[in-house]
Scaffold this active site. Structure first.
Site, PDB file in Angstrom:
ATOM      1  N   LEU A  20       0.832  -1.205   0.000  1.00  0.00           N
ATOM      2  CA  LEU A  20       0.000   0.000   0.000  1.00  0.00           C
ATOM      3  C   LEU A  20       0.868   1.258   0.000  1.00  0.00           C
ATOM      4  CD1 LEU A  20      -2.764   1.304   0.041  1.00  0.00           C
ATOM      5  CD2 LEU A  20      -2.786   1.106   2.526  1.00  0.00           C
ATOM      6  N   GLY A 464      21.772  19.213  17.565  1.00  0.00           N
ATOM      7  CA  GLY A 464      22.593  18.024  17.386  1.00  0.00           C
ATOM      8  C   GLY A 464      22.848  17.630  15.949  1.00  0.00           C
ATOM      9  N   ASP A 631      18.948  13.468  24.807  1.00  0.00           N
ATOM     10  CA  ASP A 631      17.648  13.817  24.236  1.00  0.00           C
ATOM     11  C   ASP A 631      16.539  12.977  24.852  1.00  0.00           C
ATOM     12  OD1 ASP A 631      18.580  15.717  22.368  1.00  0.00           O
ATOM     13  OD2 ASP A 631      19.171  14.143  20.967  1.00  0.00           O
ATOM     14  N   HIS A 726      11.032  22.675  10.803  1.00  0.00           N
ATOM     15  CA  HIS A 726      10.221  21.840   9.909  1.00  0.00           C
ATOM     16  C   HIS A 726      10.052  22.474   8.543  1.00  0.00           C
ATOM     17  CE1 HIS A 726       8.978  20.654  13.999  1.00  0.00           C
ATOM     18  NE2 HIS A 726       9.034  19.460  13.478  1.00  0.00           N
TER      19      HIS A 726
HETATM   20  N1  GLN Z   1      19.746  15.320  18.606  1.00  0.00           N
HETATM   21  C1  GLN Z   1      18.651  15.000  17.744  1.00  0.00           C
HETATM   22  C2  GLN Z   1      18.765  15.792  16.453  1.00  0.00           C
HETATM   23  O1  GLN Z   1      19.281  16.861  16.479  1.00  0.00           O
HETATM   24  C3  GLN Z   1      17.344  15.336  18.415  1.00  0.00           C
HETATM   25  C4  GLN Z   1      16.176  14.914  17.582  1.00  0.00           C
HETATM   26  C5  GLN Z   1      14.875  15.008  18.302  1.00  0.00           C
HETATM   27  O2  GLN Z   1      14.683  15.876  19.126  1.00  0.00           O
HETATM   28  N2  GLN Z   1      13.979  14.145  18.029  1.00  0.00           N
HETATM   29  O3  GLN Z   1      18.314  15.339  15.407  1.00  0.00           O
END
Ligand code: GLN
Ligand code: ZN
Length: 789
Positions: A20, A464, A631, A726
């Protein structure tokens, strides 16, 4: 003997090999037309129904299939597509469906498809996104209860009117009937449908829409009855929540109204105990009740007491949320007293839809035979139902071979040395009360850290990851395939790290990172290096739309055989005199994004991971790394659905974090990162993690979410995200200055850092460079202002 039947609440949609997904993506790229996509759907349903019949299920389940999401199917069926999309009657049902799911313009789902939050094996995950509600933007997505599946959120305004507007369900019913299958249709209940939606207009209370909605459900139910459908499974999972009284109060009259025209209704609940809603659920005018005996075994006994004898009791005995083989003897021991007590029909089912587990173990060629023998995916779970029902019905002889295999697998798993390790048990047993807190208070640590790092006011850093370019991905893939030698791979990654460090120095950031080029995914990367984790080849589970995740499987005690990140981080540090921040994933997040063993409490598994990661923190410190980020973006999503479970969960989750963070000296600075900051209700717990610095996502809320920290007088340092990663949009320096001024008005400026909302791995270098330049520029302007008083 009372009738024992088997059925499933739902089945995975993607197909054995994600057919799918591939068909959807081809269709979206314009490579196949609607007819071809629709045919894939037909073929998949046919195969999935046949699998249900082959397993001896009494009925096939119809209505669980969706080209994107079952809640979106309901939006169309109930005729409440938001008017903001401006559909003009020319677009086909399916094209409108994808417009709602993906947005009307091309760039709309950029924030989702490129989501950097979590996501296993390169597939994005955790897509709470698209806060924008101008026309044409996709519907908002949010997590389906406490799963990693995301549904499209229905939008309601005072003008929302409902009408029966799609024949999809009826067509699928006819399709199944034409294949000769007895059918149980499935619907999301009217109250859960309303509850899971959102008001898009001030002053509207969506419950007030109920009276307009119920007649449409009545219509649907009578159509199904006309089609000769005997049973309709109506799902009301919100009965497992702490429901507001007004929502609770309308259940009874709603179901009386539906009962008038309906086939037999099986009311289905799952994921969470019924508790205060238990009597209500037992007394509604329906023909049967399904309860989740895996998540809420104690409900089962009470339901057996309360449910009238003329009603069917469907027991969700096979875990629909996890991949382990059922312990048949434990299951039978749980079922037998219920069978004795409940005078009506007993049905057996998975606890919830099998949507949340992978398709079949048959596709697993690499997984070792022993680990594989401990597992059951969707197809195997259907087989378990057959075995349980035969054994419960007094016909154990007909399934003797299956029972023996099941028992020996469970017995082997219970004593396996790969699962139970003395060293890990001892480590935890020896933990003392001083292991879960730092040596000194934050104030003391802050003094020492300031002296050590001498950072400017409002220090700048990143979260990061840096852009995961095609060439990075290609190198990782080649290394994995074995076509790139280890030394060459190492050299390639070191080149990438060098590049990232040079870029950060040129940008004049204060605390640098190595960029995470070597990481496929923030959980898988660690899972692959830790003992106790297994990886499947094909264990995909739908996350949203065509996106699937392949979670690691934690099958045994977790230990760290050797350092995991030290060489990459120290290499980065060797290139610069600025501090390089080590980058780790925390225990709660690793747990939350994996399939977790079910033979010990989750809290114990979390603690084992915590000790393994703590060793890594200490090794980084010994290697000269002064700042380490752990994290924990998944801490909030681990919260139980019922509020009563929050405190125990938070106590163990925050303790696990502190175990990870507390092996170091006072002048080592521990950061943590979370991808949201909607945690005003759990701020005391976030504070109890006692990270020296927390970085959070605040730009999309225009810093509003930071206010909670200010009001709470959050004691430690905070880096509120100043731009949304984003989107490829580059923020201006002024925009960031404005956001930071707002931040300064809310929390003490001495405690503030400046950073993006999240990691940059889904971005390209040009926009990353430009955005970070704005950010560093903004920091410099603000510092001058501060210096000038
Ligand atoms: N250290 C990760 C990054 O920078 C954190 C990602 C996340 O917060 N999900 O991609
Ligand atoms: Zn994040």
């Amino acid at each position: 003997m009372k009738l024992t039947r088997t059925h499933t609440l739902g089945f995975p949609r993607m197909g054995a090999y994600r057919e799918l997904k591939f068909a959807l993506e081809k269709h979206w790229r314009g490579e196949i037309d609607e007819a071809a996509l629709t045919q894939t759907g037909t073929d998949l349903r046919k195969a999935h129904w046949q699998a249900q019949r082959d397993a001896g299920l009494a009925v096939v389940t119809v209505g669980d299939f969706a080209f994107y999401d079952h809640v979106a199917n309901h939006i169309q069926m109930l005729g409440c597509e938001p008017t903001r999309f401006g559909f003009d009657g020319h677009a086909s049902e399916l094209s409108r469906y994808f417009s709602m799911a993906r947005g009307v313009t091309d760039d709309v789902k950029i924030d989702v498809a490129g989501d950097a939050k979590g996501g296993v094996t390169g597939e994005a995950n955790h897509a709470e996104t698209c806060a924008h509600h101008t026309h044409g933007f996709a519907l908002e997505m949010t997590k389906w209860f406490d799963t990693n599946y995301h549904y499209l959120v229905p939008e309601f305004t005072a003008a929302t009117a409902f009408k029966l507007a799609s024949n999809r369900l009826f067509d699928e019913v006819a399709e199944a009937q034409a294949l000769g299958h007895p059918v149980k249709a499935v619907l999301l209940g009217p109250l859960s449908f309303l509850f899971l939606g959102k008001e898009k207009e001030a002053g509207l209370e969506r419950l007030s829409l109920l009276d307009g909605l119920l007649p449409v459900y009545e219509q649907i139910l009578s159509r199904l009855k006309e089609q000769g459908v005997d049973w309709v499974q109506i799902e009301e999972p919100i009965l497992g929540l702490d429901l507001p009284a007004d929502w609770r109060n309308v259940f009874e009259r709603s179901y009386w109204q539906l009962a008038r025209s309906a086939p037999k209704i099986l009311l289905a609940t799952y994921f969470s105990p019924l508790e205060d809603n238990l009597r209500l659920a037992c007394q509604l005018p329906v023909a049967g009740l399904h309860v989740d005996a895996v998540r809420a075994p104690h409900d089962l006994t009470s339901v057996a007491d309360w449910l009238p004898a003329h009603k069917v009791l469907s027991v969700g005995i096979v875990d629909g949320r996890n991949i382990w083989r059922t312990d048949v003897d434990a299951a039978l021991a749980c079922l037998q007293p219920v069978a004795n007590k409940h005078q009506g029909e007993l049905w057996l089912a998975p606890s919830c839809s099998l949507l949340h587990v992978p398709f079949s173990l048959q596709a697993e060629q690499i997984l070792d035979a022993e680990t594989k023998s401990w597992m059951a995916f969707a197809i195997e779970k259907l087989g378990e139902l057959r075995v349980l029902s035969a054994a419960l019905g007094g016909d154990a002889a007909s399934v003797a071979a299956e029972l023996t295999a099941a028992r020996s697998a469970i017995a082997a798993r219970r004593v396996s040395k790969r699962v139970h390790r003395v060293d890990v048990a001892l480590r935890i047993a020896r933990a003392t009360s001083s292991d879960d807190h730092r040596q000194s208070s934050f104030a003391q640590r802050q003094r020492l850290q300031r002296a050590r790092f001498a950072l400017p006011a409002l220090p700048t850093t990143t979260i990061g990851s840096f852009p995961q370019t095609p060439s990075i991905r290609a190198a990782r893939a080649a290394f994995k395939r074995g076509t790139l030698a280890e030394a060459d791979y190492r050299q390639k990654m070191e080149e990438e790290i060098t590049l990232a460090v040079r870029e950060q120095e040129a940008l004049d950031l204060d605390v640098l990172v190595h960029g995470e080029a070597e990481r496929n995914d923030m959980v898988e990367y660690f899972g692959e290096q830790l003992d106790g984790f297994a990886f499947t080849q094909n264990g995909w589970v739908q996350s949203y739309g065509s996106r699937c995740v392949k979670p690691p499987v934690i099958f045994g005690d977790v230990a760290r055989p050797k350092a995991m990140t030290v060489s990459w981080t120290t290499f980065a540090q060797s290139l610069t005199t600025k501090p390089v921040k080590g980058m780790l994933t925390g225990p709660v997040t690793i747990l939350q994004w994996s399939f977790v063993r079910d033979d010990q409490p989750r809290s114990v598994t979390t603690e084992q991971i915590a000790w393994a990661i703590r060793d890594e923190v200490v090794d980084l410190e010994h290697a000269g790394i002064g700042i380490v980020q752990i994290d924990e973006p998944a801490i909030r999503e681990g919260l139980p659905l019922r509020r009563a479970g929050w405190k125990p969960y938070l106590l163990q989750a925050t303790r696990a974090f502190r175990i990870t963070a507390s092996g170091v000296a006072d002048d080592t600075q521990i950061h943590t990162h979370m991808c949201y900051s909607e945690f005003n209700d759990i701020l005391p717990d976030i504070a109890s993690m006692d990270a020296d610095v927390i970085t959070i996502e605040t730009s999309r809320s225009d810093m509003e979410l930071l206010r909670g920290f200010g009001d709470f007088q959050y004691p430690n340092e905070i880096g509120p995200g100043v731009y949304d990663i984003h989107s490829p949009r580059v923020p201006t320096q002024d925009e960031i200055i404005r956001l930071m001024r707002k931040a300064v008005s809310v929390v003490p400026r001495d405690n503030l850092w400046i950073n993006p909302d999240c990691g940059l791995k889904t971005r390209g270098w040009p926009e990353t460079r430009a955005a970070l330049a704005s950010m560093v520029g903004a920091a410099k302007v603000l510092r001058e202002e501060l210096a000038a008083g």
